[in-house]
Design a protein around this motif. Structure first.
Motif, PDB file in Angstrom:
ATOM      1  N   ARG A 130       0.842  -1.216   0.000  1.00  0.00           N
ATOM      2  CA  ARG A 130       0.000   0.000   0.000  1.00  0.00           C
ATOM      3  C   ARG A 130       0.869   1.255   0.000  1.00  0.00           C
ATOM      4  N   ASP A 131       1.915   1.248   0.829  1.00  0.00           N
ATOM      5  CA  ASP A 131       2.830   2.394   0.887  1.00  0.00           C
ATOM      6  C   ASP A 131       3.525   2.606  -0.455  1.00  0.00           C
TER       7      ASP A 131
ATOM      8  N   GLU B 292       1.170   4.121  -2.988  1.00  0.00           N
ATOM      9  CA  GLU B 292       1.001   5.551  -2.704  1.00  0.00           C
ATOM     10  C   GLU B 292       2.200   6.352  -3.219  1.00  0.00           C
TER      11      GLU B 292
ATOM     12  N   THR C  21       2.397   6.313  -7.108  1.00  0.00           N
ATOM     13  CA  THR C  21       1.358   7.177  -7.668  1.00  0.00           C
ATOM     14  C   THR C  21       1.774   8.638  -7.534  1.00  0.00           C
TER      15      THR C  21
END
Length: 152
Positions: A65-66, A69, A72
């Motif tokens: 997830r990190d 992020e 992106t």
């Protein structure tokens, strides 16, 4: 079937099917589990219990997830997409997440049982909430709900 056996079986299936992104994700899960086993090895035997396996999976999911992020934000959608596909595979092995309403209901119950009334009691409530919701809810979401309930 234990998680390790399940991972080994799905690794073989992924090799046969030729699904490279799934194969990479399963290999990373397997490597992380083996690494954890080696780190706890005492007397030549290192066997993970279900909680330790869950911790490894949660850690891998958080890292993905990190990374999504950051990729992106760094305008690298190709790398974010790779991480997202691996995250999807990792989430298959995690317990089903609970809804926001269920998280709030569980935390309300913990607040009532503990007698927490202010932000000073946040640590006590967070400890119990994270035990109750281990692997089922994101820590950030739990923290936000606890803060909103204790500051109201």
């Amino acid at each position: 079937m234990s998680l390790k056996e399940r991972i080994d079986q799905e690794l073989k299936e992924s090799l046969k099917s030729g699904d490279k992104s799934r194969l990479n994700a399963i290999r990373s899960i397997r490597a992380a589990l083996l690494e954890k086993e080696v780190s706890i090895r005492v007397g030549g035997v290192g066997v993970l219990n279900a909680d330790q396996e869950l911790e490894v999976l949660m850690s891998l999911a958080k890292k993905r997830r990190d990374a999504i992020e950051q990729f992106t934000a760094g305008n690298r959608p190709d790398l974010a997409e790779t991480e997202a596909s691996e995250l999807k595979v990792i989430e298959e092995y995690l317990p089903a997440p609970v809804s926001d309403a269920e998280v709030e209901a569980i935390i309300r119950e913990i607040v009532e049982k503990s007698g927490a009334t202010s932000m000073k009691d946040m640590g006590k409530v967070m400890g119990e909430a994270m035990k109750a919701l281990k692997g089922k809810a994101d820590g950030g979401k739990v923290q936000n709900v606890v803060k909103s309930l204790l500051s109201a």
